[in-house]
Write an enzyme that holds these catalytic residues in place. Structure first.
Site, PDB file in Angstrom:
ATOM      1  CE1 TYR A  43      -3.152  -2.873   0.495  1.00 28.48           C
ATOM      2  CE2 TYR A  43      -3.692  -2.048   2.663  1.00 28.48           C
ATOM      3  CZ  TYR A  43      -3.895  -2.954   1.654  1.00 28.48           C
ATOM      4  OH  TYR A  43      -4.843  -3.925   1.816  1.00 28.48           O
ATOM      5  CG  HIS A 101      -1.543  -8.366   0.606  1.00 27.70           C
ATOM      6  ND1 HIS A 101      -1.055  -7.092   0.541  1.00 27.70           N
ATOM      7  CD2 HIS A 101      -2.885  -8.246   0.411  1.00 27.70           C
ATOM      8  CE1 HIS A 101      -2.043  -6.246   0.320  1.00 27.70           C
ATOM      9  NE2 HIS A 101      -3.163  -6.924   0.224  1.00 27.70           N
TER      10      HIS A 101
END
Ligand SMILES: NC(=O)c1ccc[n+]([C@@H]2O[C@H](COP(=O)([O-])OP(=O)(O)OC[C@H]3O[C@@H](n4cnc5c(N)ncnc54)[C@H](OP(=O)(O)O)[C@@H]3O)[C@@H](O)[C@H]2O)c1
Length: 270
Positions: A43, A101
Protein backbone atom coordinates in the site's frame (compact mmCIF):
# COMPACT_ATOMS: atom_id res chain seq x y z
CA UNK A 1 -4.79 -14.55 24.47
CA UNK A 2 -6.86 -15.25 21.40
CA UNK A 3 -6.99 -12.55 18.73
CA UNK A 4 -10.78 -12.42 19.23
CA UNK A 5 -10.13 -10.94 22.67
CA UNK A 6 -7.68 -8.24 21.60
CA UNK A 7 -8.38 -7.08 18.05
CA UNK A 8 -10.73 -4.07 17.93
CA UNK A 9 -13.49 -5.22 15.59
CA UNK A 10 -13.77 -1.95 13.69
CA UNK A 11 -10.44 -0.92 12.21
CA UNK A 12 -9.32 1.75 9.76
CA UNK A 13 -8.04 0.66 6.34
CA UNK A 14 -5.19 2.72 4.96
CA UNK A 15 -5.10 1.90 1.26
CA UNK A 16 -4.86 5.25 -0.55
CA UNK A 17 -4.05 7.26 2.58
CA UNK A 18 -0.85 8.67 1.16
CA UNK A 19 1.40 11.57 2.11
CA UNK A 20 0.29 14.54 4.25
CA UNK A 21 -3.41 14.02 3.48
CA UNK A 22 -3.10 10.36 4.35
CA UNK A 23 -1.41 11.12 7.66
CA UNK A 24 -4.18 13.61 8.42
CA UNK A 25 -6.87 11.01 7.70
CA UNK A 26 -5.17 8.36 9.85
CA UNK A 27 -4.75 10.89 12.67
CA UNK A 28 -8.42 11.80 12.30
CA UNK A 29 -9.30 8.10 12.59
CA UNK A 30 -7.25 7.82 15.79
CA UNK A 31 -8.89 10.96 17.20
CA UNK A 32 -12.29 9.51 16.31
CA UNK A 33 -11.50 6.42 18.35
CA UNK A 34 -10.28 3.78 15.90
CA UNK A 35 -7.61 1.68 17.63
CA UNK A 36 -6.87 -0.78 14.83
CA UNK A 37 -5.00 0.24 11.68
CA UNK A 38 -4.61 -1.94 8.60
CA UNK A 39 -1.69 -1.42 6.24
CA UNK A 40 0.40 -3.56 3.86
CA UNK A 41 3.80 -3.51 2.26
CA UNK A 42 2.23 -2.89 -1.15
CA UNK A 43 0.00 0.00 0.00
CA UNK A 44 2.97 2.26 0.58
CA UNK A 45 1.26 3.61 3.71
CA UNK A 46 3.40 2.06 6.44
CA UNK A 47 5.36 5.30 6.86
CA UNK A 48 2.15 7.36 7.00
CA UNK A 49 0.78 5.00 9.67
CA UNK A 50 4.02 5.28 11.67
CA UNK A 51 4.00 9.08 11.44
CA UNK A 52 0.34 9.35 12.44
CA UNK A 53 0.92 7.01 15.37
CA UNK A 54 3.82 9.10 16.57
CA UNK A 55 1.90 12.37 16.14
CA UNK A 56 -1.15 10.98 17.93
CA UNK A 57 0.80 10.62 21.18
CA UNK A 58 -1.04 7.34 21.82
CA UNK A 59 0.90 4.59 23.57
CA UNK A 60 1.94 1.73 21.30
CA UNK A 61 -0.04 -0.72 23.43
CA UNK A 62 -3.26 1.13 22.68
CA UNK A 63 -3.11 0.39 18.95
CA UNK A 64 -3.64 -2.87 17.10
CA UNK A 65 -1.42 -2.74 14.04
CA UNK A 66 -1.68 -5.04 11.02
CA UNK A 67 0.59 -5.26 8.02
CA UNK A 68 0.75 -7.72 5.12
CA UNK A 69 3.64 -9.35 3.34
CA UNK A 70 3.80 -8.66 -0.37
CA UNK A 71 3.92 -11.76 -2.57
CA UNK A 72 7.21 -10.35 -3.96
CA UNK A 73 8.69 -11.12 -0.55
CA UNK A 74 7.75 -14.80 -0.63
CA UNK A 75 11.04 -15.62 -2.38
CA UNK A 76 13.53 -17.51 -0.23
CA UNK A 77 15.21 -15.39 2.43
CA UNK A 78 13.08 -12.29 1.87
CA UNK A 79 10.08 -12.50 4.17
CA UNK A 80 11.74 -11.77 7.52
CA UNK A 81 13.97 -8.91 6.26
CA UNK A 82 10.91 -7.39 4.56
CA UNK A 83 8.96 -7.53 7.83
CA UNK A 84 11.88 -5.89 9.63
CA UNK A 85 11.73 -3.09 7.04
CA UNK A 86 7.98 -2.76 7.67
CA UNK A 87 8.62 -2.44 11.42
CA UNK A 88 11.12 0.30 10.77
CA UNK A 89 8.64 2.18 8.50
CA UNK A 90 6.01 1.84 11.20
CA UNK A 91 8.44 2.86 13.95
CA UNK A 92 7.62 -0.16 16.13
CA UNK A 93 9.45 -3.27 17.39
CA UNK A 94 6.55 -5.60 16.75
CA UNK A 95 3.28 -5.54 14.84
CA UNK A 96 0.17 -7.11 16.31
CA UNK A 97 -0.70 -9.03 13.18
CA UNK A 98 1.11 -9.97 9.98
CA UNK A 99 -0.78 -11.46 7.07
CA UNK A 100 0.27 -13.22 3.89
CA UNK A 101 -1.40 -10.71 1.56
CA UNK A 102 -2.32 -13.24 -1.16
CA UNK A 103 -1.65 -16.87 -1.90
CA UNK A 104 1.37 -17.15 -4.19
CA UNK A 105 0.24 -15.83 -7.63
CA UNK A 106 -0.93 -18.70 -9.84
CA UNK A 107 0.07 -21.04 -7.01
CA UNK A 108 3.66 -20.78 -8.25
CA UNK A 109 5.21 -21.40 -4.82
CA UNK A 110 4.14 -24.08 -2.37
CA UNK A 111 2.46 -22.58 0.70
CA UNK A 112 5.02 -24.01 3.13
CA UNK A 113 7.78 -22.01 1.40
CA UNK A 114 6.28 -18.71 2.54
CA UNK A 115 4.18 -19.73 5.55
CA UNK A 116 7.14 -21.27 7.40
CA UNK A 117 9.15 -18.00 7.41
CA UNK A 118 6.05 -16.24 8.75
CA UNK A 119 5.84 -18.78 11.60
CA UNK A 120 9.52 -18.12 12.20
CA UNK A 121 8.88 -14.34 12.30
CA UNK A 122 6.24 -14.92 14.98
CA UNK A 123 8.60 -17.13 16.98
CA UNK A 124 11.17 -14.34 16.84
CA UNK A 125 8.64 -11.84 18.21
CA UNK A 126 8.37 -9.62 15.12
CA UNK A 127 4.59 -10.13 15.14
CA UNK A 128 2.19 -11.14 17.88
CA UNK A 129 -0.33 -12.90 15.63
CA UNK A 130 -0.16 -14.24 12.10
CA UNK A 131 -2.80 -14.78 9.49
CA UNK A 132 -3.65 -14.86 5.82
CA UNK A 133 -5.64 -12.87 3.32
CA UNK A 134 -7.55 -13.89 0.20
CA UNK A 135 -7.27 -17.55 1.22
CA UNK A 136 -9.84 -20.13 0.13
CA UNK A 137 -11.05 -23.08 2.19
CA UNK A 138 -8.60 -25.40 0.42
CA UNK A 139 -5.71 -23.04 1.19
CA UNK A 140 -6.84 -22.65 4.80
CA UNK A 141 -6.87 -26.44 5.14
CA UNK A 142 -3.26 -26.48 3.97
CA UNK A 143 -2.29 -23.54 6.19
CA UNK A 144 -3.77 -25.21 9.28
CA UNK A 145 -1.94 -28.41 8.59
CA UNK A 146 1.40 -26.61 8.09
CA UNK A 147 1.04 -24.13 10.97
CA UNK A 148 -0.79 -26.34 13.46
CA UNK A 149 -4.19 -25.72 15.01
CA UNK A 150 -4.87 -22.26 16.45
CA UNK A 151 -2.00 -20.47 14.81
CA UNK A 152 -3.78 -18.84 11.83
CA UNK A 153 -5.60 -16.03 13.63
CA UNK A 154 -7.55 -14.45 10.79
CA UNK A 155 -8.39 -14.58 7.10
CA UNK A 156 -8.89 -11.11 5.63
CA UNK A 157 -11.22 -11.34 2.65
CA UNK A 158 -13.54 -9.22 0.56
CA UNK A 159 -16.84 -9.30 2.43
CA UNK A 160 -19.81 -6.95 2.41
CA UNK A 161 -23.57 -7.39 1.85
CA UNK A 162 -22.97 -7.95 -1.90
CA UNK A 163 -20.38 -10.71 -1.35
CA UNK A 164 -20.95 -12.54 1.90
CA UNK A 165 -18.62 -15.51 1.46
CA UNK A 166 -20.96 -17.61 3.57
CA UNK A 167 -19.23 -20.98 3.08
CA UNK A 168 -15.80 -19.57 3.83
CA UNK A 169 -17.05 -17.63 6.85
CA UNK A 170 -18.66 -20.81 8.23
CA UNK A 171 -15.41 -22.70 7.75
CA UNK A 172 -13.54 -19.94 9.64
CA UNK A 173 -16.08 -20.03 12.48
CA UNK A 174 -15.74 -23.81 12.70
CA UNK A 175 -11.96 -23.52 13.04
CA UNK A 176 -11.64 -20.48 15.33
CA UNK A 177 -10.31 -18.24 12.56
CA UNK A 178 -11.52 -14.66 12.73
CA UNK A 179 -12.95 -13.21 9.51
CA UNK A 180 -11.75 -9.70 8.71
CA UNK A 181 -13.79 -7.95 6.03
CA UNK A 182 -12.04 -5.80 3.45
CA UNK A 183 -14.07 -3.56 1.17
CA UNK A 184 -16.63 -3.81 3.99
CA UNK A 185 -18.66 -0.95 2.54
CA UNK A 186 -18.29 -2.18 -1.07
CA UNK A 187 -16.19 0.84 -1.91
CA UNK A 188 -19.16 3.18 -1.45
CA UNK A 189 -21.52 1.29 -3.82
CA UNK A 190 -24.08 0.09 -1.25
CA UNK A 191 -26.42 2.98 -2.04
CA UNK A 192 -27.24 1.18 -5.34
CA UNK A 193 -29.32 -1.34 -3.40
CA UNK A 194 -32.80 0.01 -2.53
CA UNK A 195 -33.37 -2.67 0.12
CA UNK A 196 -30.20 -1.65 1.96
CA UNK A 197 -31.05 2.03 1.61
CA UNK A 198 -34.57 1.47 2.92
CA UNK A 199 -33.41 -0.75 5.80
CA UNK A 200 -30.72 1.77 6.77
CA UNK A 201 -33.22 4.62 6.75
CA UNK A 202 -35.39 2.77 9.27
CA UNK A 203 -32.46 3.07 11.68
CA UNK A 204 -31.74 6.63 10.59
CA UNK A 205 -28.41 5.26 9.37
CA UNK A 206 -26.43 5.17 6.13
CA UNK A 207 -26.12 1.97 4.06
CA UNK A 208 -22.42 1.97 5.03
CA UNK A 209 -23.29 2.01 8.74
CA UNK A 210 -25.82 -0.75 8.10
CA UNK A 211 -23.21 -2.93 6.36
CA UNK A 212 -20.63 -2.40 9.10
CA UNK A 213 -23.17 -3.12 11.84
CA UNK A 214 -24.16 -6.29 9.96
CA UNK A 215 -20.53 -7.47 9.72
CA UNK A 216 -19.89 -6.74 13.40
CA UNK A 217 -23.09 -8.55 14.37
CA UNK A 218 -21.84 -11.60 12.47
CA UNK A 219 -18.71 -11.53 14.67
CA UNK A 220 -16.36 -10.33 11.95
CA UNK A 221 -13.85 -7.50 12.04
CA UNK A 222 -14.16 -4.77 9.37
CA UNK A 223 -11.66 -2.20 8.12
CA UNK A 224 -13.38 0.57 6.11
CA UNK A 225 -11.42 3.56 4.93
CA UNK A 226 -12.17 7.11 3.90
CA UNK A 227 -10.19 10.26 3.28
CA UNK A 228 -13.09 12.36 4.58
CA UNK A 229 -13.43 13.42 8.20
CA UNK A 230 -17.23 13.11 8.35
CA UNK A 231 -17.21 9.62 6.78
CA UNK A 232 -14.38 8.46 9.06
CA UNK A 233 -16.63 9.45 11.98
CA UNK A 234 -19.93 8.16 10.59
CA UNK A 235 -18.41 4.78 9.71
CA UNK A 236 -17.05 4.50 13.25
CA UNK A 237 -20.48 5.29 14.69
CA UNK A 238 -21.67 1.96 13.24
CA UNK A 239 -20.32 0.45 16.46
CA UNK A 240 -23.46 1.75 18.18
CA UNK A 241 -25.93 0.44 15.62
CA UNK A 242 -27.67 -2.76 16.72
CA UNK A 243 -29.72 -4.56 14.08
CA UNK A 244 -32.72 -6.77 14.68
CA UNK A 245 -32.38 -10.49 13.79
CA UNK A 246 -35.00 -9.90 11.05
CA UNK A 247 -32.91 -7.17 9.45
CA UNK A 248 -29.75 -9.26 9.69
CA UNK A 249 -31.66 -12.01 7.85
CA UNK A 250 -32.85 -9.46 5.28
CA UNK A 251 -29.30 -8.24 4.63
CA UNK A 252 -28.24 -11.86 4.19
CA UNK A 253 -30.55 -12.02 1.16
CA UNK A 254 -28.61 -9.23 -0.61
CA UNK A 255 -25.64 -11.53 -1.29
CA UNK A 256 -24.84 -11.56 -5.04
CA UNK A 257 -21.31 -12.97 -4.83
CA UNK A 258 -20.26 -9.67 -6.39
CA UNK A 259 -16.49 -9.78 -6.08
CA UNK A 260 -14.68 -6.57 -6.96
CA UNK A 261 -11.11 -7.71 -6.40
CA UNK A 262 -10.31 -10.78 -8.50
CA UNK A 263 -6.91 -10.64 -10.20
CA UNK A 264 -6.41 -13.28 -12.90
CA UNK A 265 -3.45 -14.69 -10.92
CA UNK A 266 -5.63 -15.11 -7.80
CA UNK A 267 -6.90 -18.35 -6.27
CA UNK A 268 -9.92 -20.43 -7.36
CA UNK A 269 -12.48 -18.73 -5.14
CA UNK A 270 -14.92 -20.82 -3.12
N1 LIG B 1 -6.31 -7.85 1.88
C1 LIG B 1 -6.58 -7.32 0.72
O1 LIG B 1 -6.28 -7.89 -0.35
C2 LIG B 1 -7.28 -5.99 0.66
C3 LIG B 1 -7.86 -5.54 -0.54
C4 LIG B 1 -8.52 -4.30 -0.53
C5 LIG B 1 -8.58 -3.56 0.64
N2 LIG B 1 -7.99 -3.99 1.78
C6 LIG B 1 -8.02 -3.21 3.03
O2 LIG B 1 -9.37 -2.88 3.30
C7 LIG B 1 -9.51 -1.47 3.44
C8 LIG B 1 -10.88 -1.04 2.97
O3 LIG B 1 -11.11 -1.47 1.63
P1 LIG B 1 -11.30 -0.45 0.43
O4 LIG B 1 -10.56 0.79 0.74
O5 LIG B 1 -10.96 -1.14 -0.82
O6 LIG B 1 -12.88 -0.24 0.39
P2 LIG B 1 -14.01 0.32 1.38
O7 LIG B 1 -13.48 0.66 2.72
O8 LIG B 1 -15.15 -0.63 1.26
O9 LIG B 1 -14.45 1.66 0.65
C9 LIG B 1 -13.68 2.81 0.62
C10 LIG B 1 -14.30 3.76 -0.40
O10 LIG B 1 -15.61 4.10 0.00
C11 LIG B 1 -15.74 5.51 0.14
N3 LIG B 1 -16.45 5.74 1.42
C12 LIG B 1 -15.96 5.64 2.68
N4 LIG B 1 -16.91 5.87 3.59
C13 LIG B 1 -18.05 6.13 2.91
C14 LIG B 1 -19.37 6.43 3.30
N5 LIG B 1 -19.70 6.52 4.59
N6 LIG B 1 -20.28 6.65 2.31
C15 LIG B 1 -19.95 6.56 1.01
N7 LIG B 1 -18.69 6.26 0.57
C16 LIG B 1 -17.76 6.04 1.52
C17 LIG B 1 -14.33 6.06 0.19
O11 LIG B 1 -14.27 7.31 -0.49
P3 LIG B 1 -13.80 8.66 0.30
O12 LIG B 1 -12.36 8.45 0.68
O13 LIG B 1 -14.01 9.70 -0.74
O14 LIG B 1 -14.71 8.78 1.50
C18 LIG B 1 -13.53 5.01 -0.60
O15 LIG B 1 -13.58 5.32 -1.99
C19 LIG B 1 -8.34 -0.90 2.62
O16 LIG B 1 -8.05 0.44 2.96
C20 LIG B 1 -7.26 -1.88 2.99
O17 LIG B 1 -6.71 -1.55 4.26
C21 LIG B 1 -7.37 -5.23 1.82
Amino acid sequence: MKIQEVMPRLGFGTYGRWKAEGIEAILCALETGYRHLDTAQTYDTETEVGTALEQSGLARAEIFLTTKISTDNYAEGRLIPSLETSLSHLGVDQVDLTLLHWPSPNGAQPLAAYLEPLLDAQDRGLTKYIGVSNFTIALLDQARSIAGEGRIATNQVELNPFIQNKKLAQYCADHGIMVTCYQPIAHGRLGDDPVLVDTASRYDASPEQLALAFELAKGYAAIPTSGKRERIASNFAALHLKLSPEDIALIETRDRNLRAIAPDWGPDWD
